[in-house]
Design an enzyme around this catalytic site. Structure first.
Site, mmCIF file in Angstrom:
data_model
loop_
_atom_site.group_PDB
_atom_site.id
_atom_site.type_symbol
_atom_site.label_atom_id
_atom_site.label_comp_id
_atom_site.label_asym_id
_atom_site.label_seq_id
_atom_site.Cartn_x
_atom_site.Cartn_y
_atom_site.Cartn_z
ATOM 1 N N ASP A 1 -1.670 -1.751 52.203
ATOM 2 C CA ASP A 1 -0.434 -1.925 51.448
ATOM 3 C C ASP A 1 -0.719 -3.003 50.400
ATOM 4 O OD1 ASP A 1 2.297 -1.952 50.793
ATOM 5 O OD2 ASP A 1 2.638 -3.633 52.129
ATOM 6 N N GLU B 1 15.320 -11.164 45.819
ATOM 7 C CA GLU B 1 16.698 -11.635 45.645
ATOM 8 C C GLU B 1 16.742 -13.151 45.581
ATOM 9 O OE1 GLU B 1 19.395 -10.132 48.571
ATOM 10 O OE2 GLU B 1 19.788 -8.353 47.379
ATOM 11 N N PHE C 1 21.349 -1.637 48.093
ATOM 12 C CA PHE C 1 20.082 -1.098 47.579
ATOM 13 C C PHE C 1 19.575 -0.022 48.532
ATOM 14 C CE2 PHE C 1 15.501 -0.889 47.357
ATOM 15 C CZ PHE C 1 15.261 -0.890 45.998
ATOM 16 N N ARG D 1 6.299 -8.102 38.750
ATOM 17 C CA ARG D 1 7.266 -7.110 39.254
ATOM 18 C C ARG D 1 8.485 -7.167 38.346
ATOM 19 N NH1 ARG D 1 6.645 -6.053 44.946
ATOM 20 N NH2 ARG D 1 8.884 -5.908 45.233
ATOM 21 N N THR E 1 0.771 1.812 47.612
ATOM 22 C CA THR E 1 1.878 0.885 47.380
ATOM 23 C C THR E 1 3.099 1.604 46.837
ATOM 24 O OG1 THR E 1 2.555 -1.081 46.132
ATOM 25 C CG2 THR E 1 0.940 0.340 45.089
#
Length: 1502
Positions: free
Chosen positions: A419, A689, A731, A798, A878
């Site tokens: 991962d 978050e 989400f 990201r 991923t």
């Protein structure tokens, strides 16, 4: 009266019971009634009686069942059945070979050892169960009309229990009441999933508005819910009230066993699932048992041993039959009659003898091998656990072996599937930069701060994080003592969900707030953006003061304030203060709205409410609701709740607009901000978050409180604003976004704030109206934002997009009606809610985007480079977007800038098939053809996404294939989730595999958990290779379980991956030592031990076989049966256990510095099929020597059978022990001790037995045999000569092999014998060596699209590069007319040195510490280009200090690698081109670099 009220419920219950009896098959739900209704009824009448009680029992056995059950389990192993059969066969008089009781001894011993081990393990489980079952909890008693203390094990489904702060939940409980004024209960799930952030659970909706004290006697509802299952994230059901009203139940209403109550004084609930039916227990599978590859190979050889045994027995039986047949009618004097007194025919004699020989030769099948392997594996696991280098101080966790029987598989891995997030990266999300309204804010000061953290020593970092973390909040001081006791119990009681270590780790982590290290929290704001935020908020403050509409605010400023409001409120972050209970808390609704009905909507949204003048009706309705709670819970309610109520009381008086949203006095000017700020703590469900909330806080936009129906935000100049929270659309991985619907306190508009993945949000943006100037501006903003997003992705960040939408009252009413219908639906509710969310999240207005850095873990690039040198293929699977994943892959050395990248992006099955076909053709054409054309041609793919461009391509596809069909090339494959879904289709999977296995690195982006497991399964089953999967989150569990070896990382994403894994690591970098060192050792030790066992047993049995030629194949033995039985079990057992546990063929240091030695295990070099047969041949040779030398020595003497047989046994023991000595690589005092102990034990047993047992087993007489032998010089001479002669061939072979043709492992062993300094010098040289024998040098490949006009063949002059081991070759591109590089140029640094020619061992070292280079390689004018090779001494150039200035590629730039035509030269030219074609003004000479050029270049962010 109470009795009467019960009767209808009783009759209802009996009806339900009758219905259940009628249709037992159809019932897929569980019906739960309250037990207090049935206290006085008989047991049969209680409808809950069929459900499991709360007593847990993880033991396998009871006192009665232990013996039969344990024996049954042991007889599942075929070998044990075989040995028992042989022992029982020995009881048959016709065929027995030994004393029956003695023949049983080994089997009984082996079974007893295993049984004692199982019993001890079970006893430990029993003690743990007792501890847990005898913990206390408060259960409501109808008789006493109060809560009484009971043991956990006495709890039943349907009982009411009262839970207190810091108490552990004894069962799965439905929450019916909470002391919290918002009807919430906070739980910590660290022992369940390792997540340390608090979760919120909500009281069942129908009990939400009850008076404060929940009275169990008044409860008369019935609960219908799903059957027990192990899904922690799902609970469905409904509660049916007396009135017939139904209310839905969700996972937010269920408290799971094993969680801890936090920040809630008291809660009451009803038990839904108990004991083994709880979700925690259903998830607890215990350690996993897999069969290792070595064991599977060994079973084949055990089968061969059975064949050899049968052949030997058959040979002896035929021999005996013939020998009897030659006597004809004359009976030999020694012939024994049958039990009936008649003669046996030769054929019957042969058949009986066949069975006798099976008993005599039984040792050939090694009974002790299986037990020895188990003991050795347990010891190996112990030593791996003790390795302090695999201990991580920061998390206080070390490696765990959860599967005890596949340690040797670690040494044979071929493919690693990893991962990315949290495995290769830290999963510490740090806010890096953002773009708002099309303007980019680079946050340079923040970048410098991060660089400082990077350089910081790990010890300093640890101090900072410990110092910076506030102490754990305590609910109420009076609970201090209770908390301490319960915390200690919590560590004891949760061994069922994991190990003691996991519980300990969870308790350590729970003392800190999740995702809140100083690096993540202390963000340095960008001064330009900070000024704009202050400017905007001061203007809004001015407008508020003068009652002007905020719509007059410039749109770019409005976007900025909205951007930060969205960052602050569009999340599920819990706000808490460290010294109090929850200040104001969030509610994680999964698309559940506080607006319950259309009536309440109409009441709340009447026109008078929508005027900007008054907000008081909402406040007052809120206050009346709250004050009723306050009245009865004032003793329990938290200070923060009271303060909020007083503020709300102040709010009641309408004082105009400024107080509608500001509960603070008007004189508030924002100066108290810092003071209160230090008290707040954010607990987020994900690190992304937390990063965004901390980023907003850096700009003084702070989240200060959260209720189920409102969020309080503090803004500069404006003070505190309360946003009414209407809905939270959570989400999910399909929508890839979350939204909140709020009423904006300044504008009173209903606003939707959405944040999510850019791939999704950009498609939902409202298309701008290009006719108006505003529309054009909006289009420009969208385009600019997209460009910045591409740049962020290229930097490995990201990305998240932030957007908003304003709803009119009519639009909202329309949407709300359908949303409420979806919420109350029982069938297909998830799908309806999903569609409802999609309807809302359209035509959004783009506010901006953020770039968050997920930092690489320490040592990841080095680990990947090392594993790759070890011959492991590494695939990264991923869920991240393609650009981010590619850049992280470059950063961690998974992809090399020298490699060509095949990018497969297809929109349909056909396109995917075509792409795979093209790729295969390309790979075959480029790599598998014998001749290559010298002219540079370009390979054009049919599809744009197929980004392969070659600088040289063969003229025809017809040339013969010289290479192996699947060799791994310097290629990287990047494939996205959609294309992967097509590629995994049955029709295309073979082509996909053919392409993927030809590539050195494979990167699957946007892949789902199911796709991850499918890829692993495909590779494992089709290629028949050993696979290892490593991940850290719940989404990696399926992949971990499918692989041969699953490794979980105990990281930030909880413990699900660890609980599913075979091995658990604290960090990815520890994988290197686990595989290269421990894996190599475990495999090498076990392989050699198994071969040694086969040899030892065969050698000993062959001695008896040779004797059969001298005793008419009668099954007699010259070795005493005591020695025969105990030789393997006692005399020769200990030394091989020590060697199998402690032997190290190569030191740990050398194994890590020469990863190529790992190939030894991948190719099963230590245990090839031919080795078994070689060992067998050697065993037969040694047995011949050990048999015939004593035979000829004692020939024609008058010694008896045992006086000749005992020396043979002694010589066999000596030979076997010296043989082990030759095979042992590392000698310790334990090896010497074990060998001395074995010899001493043999002589002690022999002397005692020979002295004390003259007539034990008539007619044989072993009396005083050993004592006489020890007085005979011939015996000592035999003890010297025989082992020497027997072992000479093996010793000679080993000596020749080590000297003349050593294997890499033997070279490593020779290195270990050198002095430390010399060894280090040799190893450092071998790393610099170009094309060293351990790593064949692959061809260099073209990287991307060439531009034919850039560099013509005639302009490229090359010189042959040095092929010595002096160092790598560096090439510079210079302007003609300048002198070749002198020492001054060399000293000038990297700016002029362009390309470090790659060696296989050290590819371009992108390191964390390296600063980004200020320029990319710009092409010189094509006429002037010339290549200069310069060979540097290894001493002058340390590889680690050089970093190439090759930039990472974006869509507009491409780099082309040119190979010189003659093929001899290692000189490679980089040229840079742009998609529009290269203009002359693009060529910039290295000497003339400008700031502009530096800006254009890209650099890696690590």
């Amino acid at each position: 009266m109470a009795r009467e009220s019960e009767d209808p419920a009783m009759t209802k219950a009996s009806k339900v019971k009758r219905q259940r009896k009628k249709k037992p098959k159809e019932n897929k739900t569980r019906t739960v009634h309250a037990n207090i209704l049935y206290d006085n009824a008989k047991g049969e009448e209680n409808p809950n009686r069929h459900y499991a009680n709360n007593e847990i029992k993880t033991t396998k056995y009871t006192l009665l069942s232990f013996l039969p059950k344990n024996l049954f389990e042991q007889f599942h192993r075929f070998a044990n059945v075989y040995f028992v059969f042989i022992a029982l066969l020995n009881f048959v008089p016709v065929v027995n070979a030994f004393q029956p009781e003695l023949a049983l001894a080994p089997v009984v011993f082996i079974l007893s050892v295993t049984a004692i081990k199982d019993l001890w393990e079970d006893y430990r489980r029993h003690r743990s169960d007792q501890e847990i079952n005898h913990m206390d909890c408060l259960v409501y008693s109808r008789a006493e009309r109060r809560y009484v203390e009971k043991y956990w094990k006495e709890l039943r489904v349907g009982d009411f229990i009262r839970l207190r702060c810091n108490e552990i939940l004894p069962a799965d409980v439905l929450l019916l009441s909470s002391s919290d004024p918002d009807r919430l209960c906070h739980i910590e799930t660290a022992t369940l999933d390792g997540e340390t952030n608090l979760k919120q659970r909500q009281v069942v909706r129908s009990f939400y508005d009850l008076d404060c004290d929940f009275n169990p006697l008044k409860y008369n509802s019935i609960i219908e819910c799903e059957k027990p299952n192990n899904d922690l994230n799902r609970f469905r059901g409904y509660i049916i009230h007396r009135s017939g009203r139904r209310d839905a139940l969700y996972k937010e209403n269920l408290l799971l066993r094993g969680c801890t109550i936090r920040n809630t004084e008291e809660a009451v609930g009803i038990v839904i699932y108990a004991g083994h039916e709880t979700k925690a227990m259903l998830n607890n599978n215990g350690p996993r048992y897999k069969r290792s590859k070595l064991e599977r190979q060994m079973n084949v050889d055990v089968f061969w041993c059975v064949i050899i045994l049968l052949v030997m027995c058959l040979f002896a039986a035929v021999g005996h039959g013939l020998w009897m047949f030659q006597y004809g009618d004359k009976r030999p004097v020694f012939d024994v009659l049958s039990p009936e007194g008649t003669d046996l025919s030769p054929i019957m004699s042969a058949i009986y003898l066949f069975l006798t020989m099976i008993i005599v030769f039984q040792v050939l099948i090694p009974i002790s091998l299986f037990v020895s392997i188990e003991i050795v594996k347990i010891c190996q696991v112990y030593f791996i656990h003790q390795d302090m280098e695999l201990y991580d101080e920061e998390t206080d966790s070390h490696l765990q072996c959860r599967a005890l029987n596949i340690t040797e598989d670690l040494g044979q891995m071929q493919y690693i599937f990893s991962d990315k997030t949290g495995t290769l990266t830290e999963n510490k999300m740090v806010f890096r930069r953002c773009t708002v309204a099309g303007v980019e804010y680079s946050h340079d000061a923040n970048a410098r701060r991060l660089a400082m953290y990077q350089e910081m020593d790990s010890e300093e970092e640890e101090c900072t994080s410990h110092g910076g973390t506030l102490p754990r909040r305590d609910s109420v001081t009076s609970h201090q003592s209770a908390r301490v006791v319960l915390r200690s119990q919590s560590t004891k009681s949760h061994r069922r969900t994991g190990s003691r270590a996991e519980a300990k780790r969870a308790s350590i982590l729970s003392k800190h707030t999740a995702f809140s290290s100083p690096m993540e929290k202390d963000i340095t704001p960008d001064p330009q953006l900070l000024d704009k935020v202050n400017d905007c908020s001061s203007q809004m403050d001015f407008m508020r003061f003068h009652s002007q509409p905020t719509s007059q605010l410039p749109s770019d400023l409005a976007d900025i304030i909205d951007f930060f409001i969205a960052l602050t409120i569009c999340n599920t972050v819990v706000v808490s203060s460290p010294n109090q209970p929850r200040q104001k808390v969030r509610m994680r609704f999964e698309m559940k709205s506080p607006v319950k009905t259309i009536e309440t909507f109409i009441r709340r949204f009447t026109p008078s409410r929508l005027t900007s003048g008054s907000n008081n009706s909402s406040s007052s309705s809120l206050i009346t609701n709250r004050s009723s709670n306050k009245g009865c819970s004032s003793l329990l309610s938290s200070p923060s709740a009271e303060s909020t109520l007083t503020k709300l009381d102040e709010e009641q008086t309408p004082r105009g607009l400024e107080h509608a949203f500001s509960p603070v006095p008007p004189c508030y000017d924002g100066k108290g901000w810092n003071l209160e700020e230090g008290e707040l703590r954010y607990e987020a469900e994900s690190p992304d978050e937390a990063a965004l909330v901390y980023a907003a806080r850096a700009y003084k936009c702070s989240l200060v409180g959260r209720l189920p129906d409102q969020v309080t935000v503090e803004l500069p100049h404006l003070g505190k604003l309360s946003f009414e929270l209407l809905h939270t659309l959570g989400f999910d991985s399909t929508r890839k976004r979350m939204s909140v619907v709020v009423r904006h306190p300044l504008t009173d508009q209903i606003t939707v704030y959405t944040k999510g993945a850019d791939s999704v949000i950009m498609d939902l943006i409202r298309p701008p109206d290009t006719g108006s100037s505003k529309g054009k501006r909006q289009k420009k903003i969208v385009n600019r934002t997209q460009n910045y997003l591409n740049l962020y992705a290229a930097d490995g960040l990201r990305t998240l997009c932030i957007a908003k939408k304003i709803l009119s009252k009519e639009q909202y009413a329309c949407w709300l009606q359908r949303h409420l219908e979806a919420e109350t639906a029982i069938q297909g509710r998830e799908e309806l809610l999903f569609e409802s969310a999609l309807r809302l999240e359209t035509n959004l207005h783009l506010l901006g985007a953020t770039g968050i850095e997920d930092r690489l873990q320490d040592g990841v690039p080095e680990t990947i480079a090392s594993l790759r040198k070890a011959g492991l293929q590494i695939w990264v699977l991923t869920g991240d977007k393609q650009e981010t994943a590619v850049n992280i892959a470059y950063a961690c050395k998974l992809l090399d800038p020298e490699e060509e990248i095949l990018t497969l992006n297809a929109d349909s099955q056909e396109a995917c098939a075509l792409l795979l076909e093209e790729s295969l053709h390309y790979i075959q054409a480029k790599f598998l053809c014998s001749s290559t054309e010298q002219a540079t041609k370009s390979f054009h793919g049919s599809f744009a996404p197929f980004e392969i461009y070659s600088s040289s391509s063969p003229s025809s596809h017809s040339s013969s294939h010289t290479a192996a069909p699947f060799t791994v090339h310097r290629l990287g494959l990047v494939i996205d989730g959609r294309t992967l879904a097509y590629a995994l289709d049955k029709s295309l999977e073979d082509k996909f595999l053919a392409v993927a296995r030809s590539c050195r690195s494979v990167l699957c982006c946007r892949s789902t958990p199911l796709q991850k497991s499918m890829v692993v399964k495909l590779v494992r089953n089709k290629l028949k290779v050993m696979t290892l999967a490593i991940g850290d989150g719940a989404n990696d569990v399926s992949m971990i379980q499918v692989a041969d070896v699953g490794v979980g990382i105990s990281g930030q994403e909880g413990m699900q991956a660890v609980m599913a894994s075979d091995f658990a690591l604290p960090r990815f970098r520890y994988l290197q030592k686990l595989l290269l060192v421990h894996g190599h050792w475990c495999y090498s030790r076990l392989a050699n031990m198994i071969l040694y066992f086969f040899y030892k047993n065969a050698m000993f049995v062959a001695l008896i076989f040779w004797y059969q030629f001298y005793c008419g194949f009668s099954g007699s033995a010259m070795i005493d049966q005591w020695y025969l039985i105990f030789f393997n079990l006692m005399f020769s057992a200990f030394p091989q256990l020590i060697t199998g546990t402690l032997d190290k063929d190569v030191s740990a240091e050398t194994l890590q510095q020469l990863p190529q030695l790992y190939v030894n295990g991948q190719n099963s070099e230590e245990y090839k099929p031919y080795m078994f047969w070689m060992n067998m041949i050697d065993a037969f040779y040694q047995s011949l020597v050990c048999f015939f030398i004593p035979y000829f020595a004692y020939a024609d003497s008058d010694v008896d059978l045992f006086t000749w047989g005992t020396p043979i046994t002694t010589l066999a023991l000596f030979t076997i022990l010296v043989h082990l000595g030759i095979e042992t690589k590392t000698w310790t005092w334990m090896n010497w001790l074990s060998i001395a102990f074995s010899i001493a034990l043999f002589f002690t047993v022999a002397l005692c037995y020979n002295a004390s047992c003259p007539t034990c087993y008539t007619p044989s007489n072993p009396y005083w045999t050993m004592q006489r032998l020890l007085q005979d010089p011939l015996f000592y001479l035999l003890c010297v000569i025989t082992p020497l002669v027997a072992l000479l061939p093996r010793y000679f072979y080993r000596a020749c092999q080590g000297t003349l043709f050593p294997s890499p492992v033997q070279v490593g062993r020779q290195l270990d014998k050198l002095p430390a300094e010399t060894r280090r010098n040799i190893l450092s040289l071998s790393r610099v060596k170009v094309g060293s024998p351990l790593s064949p040098k692959p061809p260099f490949l073209s990287l991307t699209k060439p531009s034919p006009e850039v560099c013509n063949k005639k302009d490229q002059r090359s010189f042959p590069g040095s092929k010595t081991s002096q160092g790598p070759v560096l090439q510079t591109v210079q302007q003609s007319g300048r002198s070749p590089l002198g020492p001054t140029d060399t000293e000038r640094g990297l700016s002029d040195l362009y390309t470090l020619l790659p060696t296989e061992i050290d590819t371009l070292p992108y390191t964390k510490d390296a600063p980004p280079l200020s320029g990319g390689p710009h092409p010189p004018s094509s006429q002037d280009s010339e290549c200069l090779d310069k060979t540097l001494e290894a001493a002058d150039l340390s590889l680690s200090s050089w970093i190439t200035s090759t930039p990472l590629l974006t869509q507009t730039d491409s780099v082309q690698l040119k190979l010189p035509p003659d093929g001899d030269s290692q000189c490679v030219t980089y040229t840079r081109s742009s998609e529009e074609g290269l203009k002359s003004d693009h060529s910039v000479h290295p000497a003339q670099r400008t700031e502009q050029a530096a800006d254009q270049s890209l650099h890696t962010i690590l």
